[in-house]
Design an enzyme around this catalytic site. Sequence first.
Site, PDB file in Angstrom:
ATOM      1  N   LYS A 107      37.822  49.836  30.065  1.00 44.90           N
ATOM      2  CA  LYS A 107      37.327  49.104  31.340  1.00 44.90           C
ATOM      3  C   LYS A 107      36.075  49.607  31.974  1.00 44.90           C
ATOM      4  CE  LYS A 107      41.694  47.049  33.209  1.00 44.90           C
ATOM      5  NZ  LYS A 107      42.667  47.368  31.877  1.00 44.90           N
ATOM      6  N   GLU A 129      38.919  43.277  42.335  1.00 48.48           N
ATOM      7  CA  GLU A 129      40.478  43.201  42.397  1.00 48.48           C
ATOM      8  C   GLU A 129      41.213  43.928  41.592  1.00 48.48           C
ATOM      9  OE1 GLU A 129      38.855  41.334  40.463  1.00 48.48           O
ATOM     10  OE2 GLU A 129      39.844  41.763  38.891  1.00 48.48           O
ATOM     11  N   SER A 395      42.727  50.915  23.002  1.00 41.16           N
ATOM     12  CA  SER A 395      41.878  50.655  24.308  1.00 41.16           C
ATOM     13  C   SER A 395      42.079  51.664  25.494  1.00 41.16           C
ATOM     14  CB  SER A 395      42.647  49.350  24.800  1.00 41.16           C
ATOM     15  OG  SER A 395      43.931  49.473  25.113  1.00 41.16           O
TER      16      SER A 395
END
Length: 418
Positions: A107, A129, A395
Amino acid sequence: MTAVLDADEASALLDASIAGTLPDKRGRFGPFGGRYVPETLVPAFERLEQGIARYLHTDEFQAEFKSELKNWVGRPTALTFAPRLSARWGAEVWLKREDLAHTGAHKINNAIGQALLAKRLGAKKIIAETGAGQHGVAAAAACARVGLPCRVYMGAVDIKRQAPNVDRMLRLGAEVFPVESGDKTLRAAIDEALREWVTDPANTYYLIGSAVGAHPYPYLVRELQSVIGREAREQMISMAGGLPDVAFACVGGGSNAIGLFYPLLGDRDIQLIGVEAGGTGDGLGQNAATLATGTPGVLQGSYSIILQDENGNVQETHSISAGLDYSGVGPEHAFLQAVGRVTYVSASDSEALAALEELCELEGILTALETAHAYAAAKKWAKDNPGKRILIGNSGRGDKDMPTLTQYPVRTNANAAS
Ligand SMILES: *Cc1c(COP(=O)(O)O)cnc(C)c1O
């Protein structure tokens, strides 16, 4: 129902995608994508689109982005051969280690890229968010790095569930706003963030967390995350001696998967498989297997595949992993499924848990629960396709999942002396 593509259309669209000309000017990947937003938001989206066209692919922006990825995020992330897992599966398994990136997952690639873009656009503050809080943490860190205030909207329910991440965001200098409206989770938080954006679009940058939403976000996030697949492709050639036969990635909104897959689309011999959350069963509400079981519709600004009932009401989802627990999916994945380039399967909660355990014990890697779904599907595939070279997008790391994992005692211990 969806505009069903005939074989010629699908083939032409896939060629266009590989040539890099999708999304088109309207933000479409074939029938999917686009921009379905209220009139009040159109100028903000147009401003962002112009900003991307002006800055994103300049040498100057790319040089700064690359420097931040290298020196602050810690890229390139390792490509790791997994010898014991390979022996167990009867395959050759390679892992692209996004868990080693700063803040523990892919991310951050997107967060720092968008924060740098926000600076170029003259933003005075960033809003974001978050659901499980992982994107909130990445956004807070990136904002601190570039020196912009960060305001994170988070559902009141999620704030309770994810207290450690709330604390991390606060320590990284962000403000966290509980959202009490709607479902009090991610969807309500997105609506609230958009509401703030409308009130002051010139000074505010909305930093979205996955390859979802209205155009140009799915495109922007794909461009920023593609570093994963570009690195992995080079590393496979230099370390494994060639490209993989198959690549797996887990799919929530779809950002780590599109980041890994996009640079591999043109290597048509590589099979690409996205893995969604199968939860506890096939029934509506028991999983988050959007592409496997959903239908076309508009959610949060784009036309994609979503989980909805026959009246178009968006359904609640379930997954053991908070990061996959989402009723939509990025439009480019809906497209890649429609043209047949990527296959989407699902893995259940219990399969993911077992896969996480196996990877821990055989390779010394505590992976994220999200990521564990990709392992579960890869293991099944390896059984049917022995002796193949498999690339798995790892990930993120699983330290954040310890509160969940401690509810499940270790079932096997592959390393115990007997
Ligand atoms: C958030 C998250 C995901 C799911 O998000 P995508 O946008 O689908 O990549 C997957 N893995 C990890 C570790 C995450 O934190």
